[in-house]
Design a protein around this motif. Structure first.
Motif, PDB file in Angstrom:
ATOM      1  N   ASP A 171       0.838  -1.193   0.000  1.00 26.60           N
ATOM      2  CA  ASP A 171       0.000   0.000   0.000  1.00 26.60           C
ATOM      3  C   ASP A 171       0.878   1.250   0.000  1.00 26.60           C
ATOM      4  O   ASP A 171       1.380   1.676   1.040  1.00 26.60           O
ATOM      5  CB  ASP A 171      -0.900  -0.005   1.246  1.00 26.60           C
ATOM      6  CG  ASP A 171      -1.909   1.125   1.204  1.00 26.60           C
ATOM      7  OD1 ASP A 171      -1.816   1.971   0.283  1.00 26.60           O
ATOM      8  OD2 ASP A 171      -2.784   1.168   2.071  1.00 26.60           O
ATOM      9  N   GLU A 189      -0.084   4.202  -0.626  1.00 27.71           N
ATOM     10  CA  GLU A 189      -0.903   5.403  -0.367  1.00 27.71           C
ATOM     11  C   GLU A 189      -0.633   6.416  -1.486  1.00 27.71           C
ATOM     12  O   GLU A 189      -0.734   6.049  -2.645  1.00 27.71           O
ATOM     13  CB  GLU A 189      -0.623   5.935   1.033  1.00 27.71           C
ATOM     14  CG  GLU A 189      -1.024   4.898   2.103  1.00 27.71           C
ATOM     15  CD  GLU A 189      -0.710   5.330   3.513  1.00 27.71           C
ATOM     16  OE1 GLU A 189      -1.675   5.521   4.270  1.00 27.71           O
ATOM     17  OE2 GLU A 189       0.473   5.451   3.840  1.00 27.71           O
ATOM     18  N   GLN A 212       8.818  -0.252   2.220  1.00 24.03           N
ATOM     19  CA  GLN A 212       8.570   0.672   3.326  1.00 24.03           C
ATOM     20  C   GLN A 212       9.731   1.653   3.478  1.00 24.03           C
ATOM     21  O   GLN A 212       9.516   2.836   3.757  1.00 24.03           O
ATOM     22  CB  GLN A 212       8.352  -0.118   4.618  1.00 24.03           C
ATOM     23  CG  GLN A 212       7.976   0.735   5.824  1.00 24.03           C
ATOM     24  CD  GLN A 212       6.656   1.486   5.644  1.00 24.03           C
ATOM     25  OE1 GLN A 212       5.796   1.078   4.865  1.00 24.03           O
ATOM     26  NE2 GLN A 212       6.517   2.601   6.342  1.00 24.03           N
ATOM     27  N   LYS A 272       9.365   4.209   0.737  1.00 24.60           N
ATOM     28  CA  LYS A 272       8.248   5.104   1.081  1.00 24.60           C
ATOM     29  C   LYS A 272       8.686   6.121   2.150  1.00 24.60           C
ATOM     30  O   LYS A 272       8.382   7.315   2.050  1.00 24.60           O
ATOM     31  CB  LYS A 272       7.082   4.245   1.589  1.00 24.60           C
ATOM     32  CG  LYS A 272       5.773   4.971   1.781  1.00 24.60           C
ATOM     33  CD  LYS A 272       4.726   3.950   2.249  1.00 24.60           C
ATOM     34  CE  LYS A 272       3.395   4.576   2.560  1.00 24.60           C
ATOM     35  NZ  LYS A 272       2.443   3.581   3.090  1.00 24.60           N
ATOM     36  N   VAL A 297       8.519  -2.577  10.635  1.00 30.57           N
ATOM     37  CA  VAL A 297       9.508  -2.377   9.574  1.00 30.57           C
ATOM     38  C   VAL A 297       8.940  -2.635   8.183  1.00 30.57           C
ATOM     39  O   VAL A 297       9.551  -2.253   7.189  1.00 30.57           O
ATOM     40  CB  VAL A 297      10.782  -3.229   9.795  1.00 30.57           C
ATOM     41  CG1 VAL A 297      11.432  -2.886  11.114  1.00 30.57           C
ATOM     42  CG2 VAL A 297      10.505  -4.711   9.689  1.00 30.57           C
ATOM     43  N   THR A 298       7.789  -3.279   8.118  1.00 27.66           N
ATOM     44  CA  THR A 298       7.192  -3.530   6.807  1.00 27.66           C
ATOM     45  C   THR A 298       6.006  -2.608   6.522  1.00 27.66           C
ATOM     46  O   THR A 298       5.377  -2.716   5.474  1.00 27.66           O
ATOM     47  CB  THR A 298       6.713  -4.995   6.690  1.00 27.66           C
ATOM     48  OG1 THR A 298       5.888  -5.296   7.817  1.00 27.66           O
ATOM     49  CG2 THR A 298       7.892  -5.943   6.646  1.00 27.66           C
ATOM     50  N   TYR A 329      -1.316   1.190  10.628  1.00 25.77           N
ATOM     51  CA  TYR A 329      -2.753   1.217  10.331  1.00 25.77           C
ATOM     52  C   TYR A 329      -3.615   0.723  11.488  1.00 25.77           C
ATOM     53  O   TYR A 329      -4.840   0.770  11.408  1.00 25.77           O
ATOM     54  CB  TYR A 329      -3.049   0.359   9.093  1.00 25.77           C
ATOM     55  CG  TYR A 329      -2.318   0.829   7.857  1.00 25.77           C
ATOM     56  CD1 TYR A 329      -2.662   2.044   7.260  1.00 25.77           C
ATOM     57  CD2 TYR A 329      -1.284   0.081   7.302  1.00 25.77           C
ATOM     58  CE1 TYR A 329      -1.990   2.487   6.124  1.00 25.77           C
ATOM     59  CE2 TYR A 329      -0.611   0.516   6.176  1.00 25.77           C
ATOM     60  CZ  TYR A 329      -0.956   1.715   5.591  1.00 25.77           C
ATOM     61  OH  TYR A 329      -0.292   2.167   4.482  1.00 25.77           O
TER      62      TYR A 329
END
Lengths: 700, 115
Positions: free
Chosen positions: A148, A150, A261, A264, B91-92, B97
């Protein structure tokens, strides 16, 4: 909802439900209720899919592709009801073993899928496999590409605004001094993002992160007897797969998510990500090397071969990828598109890129199709393309790399000239004038711009900046090759003693020389780049080729940041200065006169407007001017740099300024009170004294 | 491979207690249970202190669930998440969320009117 017919099997082979697959995309892809496997081989006569459960030595199934499952040169099959999270797979290819004809098929070998997005087998760095029991080392897996993002997207900074920081994922945070939760990993690097922001760089260039085998090196440390590694990773196994052992979550197979990640996080902090990619060769070596993937799938397609079937070695590592074969070209293009679209990568630096411009017999092409395809690819159109514009076969193309209006180059000539000038060599001033302008002698006539030039004095390959000022000779005995490896043309100067010394005068001179280097790098037009740790004087103890040393010698020692905070402060201040002075980032070769009557760029000596171009000169000053910027109190941006690499202090007059403007000193590497002036000092209109081996940077 | 699943209610939350490893072999059990036993438009808490490992497939199921509850405007909470799993999630990128609580006793009451 209507169920798709192609979600149902048509055959059962060895108890597995299958149906004919789709040839594209190559590799494995998710389809309704199953996985589509697609493998290319032009000369292979048969293909078998080999299926393993994760980490299990023996396969749980082998499924031979029926003849009718072959379309052209592609075997493709859908297999249903597989547990794709737990699945590892490979191929056996049947065909002739005729090296003289270029064929090396061996059905005994289980081959990694060249298109695999995830590789297992080297999940934790340095964790040795069972060399005797393992029949399939580098295992293809199925990835989830559903991250994701975003609203993240590549940052697309103008190239002239880049400040590139070259880093090794593991070495950046592996030392305990890094004080991160996950040393030596993507996650560890992410923890250091606040540091990178404080430094001020806006692009990080990661040394190879495509899956490689750190155990590829067979040498041992001559003093400790410890096994040496392939630490740098310039030996690709899987072009589409991130190095699992660089992930804190690699043992769980979550390297894809962890790396995404990281990207990002870097993007959200205003830092682009450039990958150092190695398409010139693979980890399979020459005829004596292992058969891991390409060799067994279609040797003749993937490698440049001599008429006798031996491997051309333009990479210096045993083999050369046949990049201008249409199949290989597609693989490279597919690979980069994947990284750009799935990982949001901002740019690529191509290792030994000149190989990418050779034809299958090794001759340089005037219009290399691969380089052209990359330049005009719609998905890569905003990606930076950076060439290391030479190879190990003698092709040197700095200034002449086929650019198609897109490619920039690691400017090796900038590196060599700046090093020689810094150490006080004669006959450098004329070339220096070209280099600090963005090398118009190399790029202007072909319509290229200063940002074509990636300016660097140090990179991973060669001395660190601290070692450049501390060693005259390389000291590579730890590499296990009797100090034969690594370059000898370092253009370095130890400032009076080889290596460690407690001589205060020598140490002060080394410190000043490092600041001089940064001062010239960060006031040159073009794109500056430096290697991790140089900003606080990282040393590799004189080793200029630490490719195999996974140790404190090559890891960043973060204690050094505190020990040399003066250098770090100097570099951060210079980076901020560069960002606030657009005249340093002008991306056109322009000698026109600005509205205040001064040229866009001009050169000077101890007397303004009179540079000394003689062989014996070791002094040069230059002025960059940009008008029409429309900011602040003035419409004009001016920077004047005086570089005095002579061993004596000299008086320099400065160009007169119009409109009541006055020169102010912002940096002086020769100032005993410190190189960064807290309050910019106004310069006497007649000029100023510049210390020996010092750089002064002024603005108006 | 099994997964023990149980549903209860507490202060306006549906609490699903999960015991066992959530991976590709068990995740369908969880999905089926949630589809059958849970109202997607009411606050949901997953009690995970009995989950020693969650694979990529498990984490993705969690995220899908988060998207579903979010689309209905209701809260999803994780209870007793083990530190190893929390670390992997951090970390991922999954961790951000979710709202995490140490245990069910920390859950804010959904029975009381919000202020």
């Amino acid at each position: 909802m209507i169920e798709r017919i192609d979600g149902l099997p048509t055959n059962i082979i060895n108890g597995y439900k299958v149906r004919p697959g789709k040839p594209l995309p190559f590799g494995v892809s998710h389809v309704p209720n199953g996985l589509n496997f697609s493998a290319y081989t032009s000369a292979g006569t048969g293909c078998t899919l080999v299926l393993f459960s994760r980490g299990v030595l023996e396969p749980f199934a082998e499924i031979e592709f029926p003849k009718s499952y072959r379309i052209g040169d592609v075997f493709c099959m859908i297999v249903f009801d597989l547990d794709y999270e737990d699945l590892e797979y490979g191929y056996r290819i049947d065909g002739p073993f005729q090296p003289e004809a270029g064929h090396r098929f061996n059905k005994e070998c289980i081959l990694m899928d060249p298109y695999t997005k995830l590789v297992s087998g080297r999940d934790v760095w340095g964790e040795e496999p069972d060399w005797n029991a393992q029949i399939y080392h580098y295992r293809s897996r199925v990835s989830f590409d559903d991250f994701d993002w975003e609203d993240d997207s590549p940052l697309e900074f103008p190239p002239e605004d880049l400040l590139i920081y070259e880093a090794h994922v593991r070495g950046f945070t592996k030392s305990a001094s890094a004080k991160v939760a996950h040393p030596g990993t993507y996650a560890g690097l992410a923890e250091k993002i606040p540091y990178l922001k404080r430094l001020g760089i806006n692009a990080i260039e990661l040394m190879p992160i495509f899956e490689f085998d750190e155990f590829e090196n067979s040498r041992i440390h001559p003093e400790t007897g410890e096994k040496l590694y392939n630490y740098w990773g310039y030996s690709t196994l899987g072009f589409f797969a991130p190095k699992a052992a660089y992930a804190a979550t690699g043992r769980h197979g979550m390297q894809v998510d962890e790396l995404k990640q990281l990207v990002k996080n870097l993007h959200s902090n205003g830092i682009e990500v450039i990958l150092d990619v190695v398409f010139n060769h693979t980890a399979e070596g020459n005829e004596n090397g292992p058969t891991l993937s390409f060799k067994g799938l279609d040797n003749k397609t993937y490698y440049m071969l001599t008429p006798e079937g031996y491997y051309f070695n333009f990479s210096g590592t045993g083999n050369t990828l046949n990049c201008n074969n249409p199949i290989v070209r597609s693989l490279v293009l597919d690979c980069l598109r994947y990284w750009a679209s799935e990982y949001h990568i901002d740019g690529f630096r191509f290792d030994l890129a000149s190989i990418l411009g050779r034809d299958p017999l090794g001759y340089p092409l005037s219009n290399p199709p691969l380089l052209e395809s990359l330049a005009f690819d719609p998905i890569l159109s905003a990606c930076k393309l950076i060439a290391e514009a030479w190879d190990a076969g003698g092709l040197y193309q700095v200034g002449s790399f086929p650019a198609f209006g897109r490619w920039s180059e690691w400017n090796g000539k900038y590196r060599d000239c700046l090093r020689k000038f810094l150490k006080g060599d004669a006959a450098q001033v004329g070339e220096l004038a070209q280099r600090v302008q963005g090398s118009p002698d190399l790029y202007q006539s072909s319509g290229r711009t200063p940002a074509t030039s990636i300016n660097f004095i140090t990179c991973h390959d060669g001395f660190t900046l601290a070692d450049l000022t501390s060693f005259n000779e390389k000291h590579n005995s730890s590499n296990g090759e009797d100090n034969r490896d690594g370059g000898n043309d370092n253009h370095s100067w130890n400032c009076g003693a080889e290596g460690w010394t407690d001589n205060a005068g020598i140490l002060a001179l080394r410190q000043k020389q490092m600041m001089n280097a940064f001062a010239l790098l960060l006031t040159s037009r073009g794109v500056p780049m430096f290697v991790m740790g140089d900003e606080f004087g990282r040393s590799q103890q004189g080793n200029n080729n630490a490719y195999c040393l996974d140790s404190s010698l090559s890891w960043v020692d973060w204690l050094q940041l505190k020990a040399n905070h003066q250098l770090f402060d100097f570099v951060t201040s210079l980076i901020a200065f560069r960002k606030s002075h657009p005249c340093l980032r002008v991306n056109k070769f322009d000698t026109t006169i600005t509205t205040i009557g001064l040229p866009s760029s001009s050169f000077h000596g101890t007397s303004a407007w009179s540079p000394d171009w003689s062989q014996e000169s070791r002094q040069l000053a230059w002025m960059f001017c940009l008008d029409g910027i429309g900011t602040g109190n003035s419409d004009v941006d001016l920077v004047y740099v005086i570089a005095n690499m002579a061993p004596s202090t000299s008086w320099f007059s400065c160009p007169e300024l119009p409109n009541g403007l006055r020169w102010c000193v912002a940096f002086n590497t020769g100032d005993p009170a410190g190189p960064v002036l807290k309050h910019e000092a106004t310069v006497d209109k007649h000029g100023l004294l510049v210390g020996e081996r010092s750089v002064i940077i002024m603005t108006a | 491979m099994t997964l023990d699943l149980a549903r209860s209610s507490l202060n306006g939350w549906q609490v699903v207690t999960i015991t066992g490893q959530i991976d590709s072999k068990t995740v369908s059990l969880l999905r089926d249970f949630l589809a059958k036993e849970v109202k997607i438009d009411e606050p949901l808490a997953l009690e995970l202190s009995g989950v020693p490992f969650m694979s990529s497939a498990g984490l993705r199921t969690m995220l899908t669930l988060e998207r579903q509850t979010k689309s209905h405007g209701v809260d999803l909470a994780l209870l007793g998440l083990r530190s190893e799993i929390a670390d992997t999630m951090k970390v991922t990128g999954f961790y951000q969320y979710f709202t995490n609580y140490e245990s069910a006793s920390s859950l804010p009451s959904k029975s009381e009117p919000s202020t």
